[in-house]
Design an enzyme around this catalytic site. Structure first.
Site, PDB file in Angstrom:
ATOM      1  N   CYS A   1       0.841  -1.212   0.000  1.00 52.12           N
ATOM      2  CA  CYS A   1       0.000   0.000   0.000  1.00 52.12           C
ATOM      3  C   CYS A   1       0.868   1.252   0.000  1.00 52.12           C
ATOM      4  CB  CYS A   1      -0.914  -0.037   1.221  1.00 52.12           C
ATOM      5  SG  CYS A   1      -1.766   1.519   1.572  1.00 52.12           S
TER       6      CYS A   1
ATOM      7  N   CYS B   1       0.064   3.942   2.676  1.00 47.08           N
ATOM      8  CA  CYS B   1       0.421   3.460   4.019  1.00 47.08           C
ATOM      9  C   CYS B   1       1.858   3.832   4.371  1.00 47.08           C
ATOM     10  CB  CYS B   1       0.275   1.939   4.102  1.00 47.08           C
ATOM     11  SG  CYS B   1      -1.409   1.331   3.855  1.00 47.08           S
TER      12      CYS B   1
END
Length: 309
Positions: free
Chosen positions: A50, A53
């Site tokens: 991600c 993230c």
């Protein structure tokens, strides 16, 4: 900007390891639900693939560390803990929840700018009955330095970067981020960080030290074999080039004191050789080390005795 809270002494002295933990399905009840009975816990659902993230996680960690124990953080890898993610109805990542007294009380999805992260963490602290922190990012900076000294350069770099996002006047964070990149072998990135440091900090000791470490790291990339260079110097003690190369190779091998000794010998033999290369290299090594390092103190004393003899 979220800054370091006062809190009680035990909380203010909490390390990043106490405040931020990797949590699994097996430890969720203990580290999140039970822990939130006494202090709010922010839960970050993330995954290695991600992109957002990678930005949000370090920024949250820096803010939590800066809060000095007024809030804790649990990191949950959704790929490895799908059951918990399902129970919490995590449909996209990053997703962040805040727990207080066993229940989720706040949350958001997606990456946020530093100001909104600060506001979120402050709300969570206040939900738990704590005061909004007010003493700076010193703990986050200390935690990043500890990570770097323990060999976790990647985490240190992420924390330094998050600190810079929140406050670009913390010159030590720029120096730390450059040193973290040097430790990871990302020398071009380290140089970019230093070149991007605000101009008013260019002469700061933290920046000069990072520049010195960068120069030594670039030298290490081209350092020759110590044994061969030692043999060349032993065969011809007057071979100044070989002695300088030997000093650089010794430093690259971690033998800093031995490198200084060779440079002092080169200075003793011919202080003017190659535009004073021995003295220049000595100062580069000294600048890269803490001012109170015994190698620096002894080296400077010996160099001074030669200069003023």
């Amino acid at each position: 900007m979220l800054e370091l809270g006062q809190g009680d002494a035990a909380q203010a002295g909490a390390s990043a390891g106490d405040l931020i933990k990797e949590v699994s399905e097996a430890t969720f009840m203990t580290e999140v639900v039970d822990a939130s009975m006494t202090v709010p816990v922010i839960v970050d659902f993330w995954a290695p693939w991600c992109g957002p993230c990678k930005t949000l996680g370090p920024a949250l960690e820096a803010a939590v560390t800066a809060a000095g124990g007024a809030v804790k953080m649990a990191k949950i890898n959704v790929d490895e803990n799908q059951a918990i993610a399902g129970q919490m109805r995590v449909q996209s990542i990053p997703t962040v929840y805040a727990f207080w007294q066993g229940q989720p009380v706040d949350g958001f999805q997606g990456a946020l700018p530093p100001s909104e992260i600060d506001a979120f963490v402050t709300r969570v602290i206040e939900a738990g009955g704590g005061a909004a922190p007010d003493n700076g990012l010193d703990d986050a900076l200390t935690a990043a330095e500890e990570m770097l000294s323990e060999g976790d350069a990647e985490s240190a770099g992420e924390t330094f970067a998050a600190i810079i996002e929140q406050d670009q006047t913390i010159v030590a964070a720029f120096g730390g981020l450059a040193r973290a990149n040097i430790a990871m072998g990302a020398l071009d990135q380290a140089e970019a960080v230093l070149n991007g440091t605000p101009a008013e900090f260019s002469d700061a000791p933290e920046i000069e030290a990072a520049y010195a470490q960068l120069e030594l790291a670039r030298q290490a990339e081209n350092a020759g074999p110590v044994a061969e260079l030692r043999a060349a110097v032993d065969a011809d003690p007057g071979n100044h080039e070989a002695r300088l190369d030997l000093a650089q190779a010794l430093h690259a091998a971690g033998e800093v004191e031995a490198a200084v000794a060779e440079l002092l010998e080169l200075f003793r033999r011919d202080r003017e050789w190659n535009d004073g290369a021995a003295k220049t290299q000595l100062f580069t090594i000294f600048d890269a080390l803490p001012a109170n390092d015994p190698v620096v103190l002894n080296g400077r004393r010996k160099l001074s005795s030669m200069i003023f003899a």
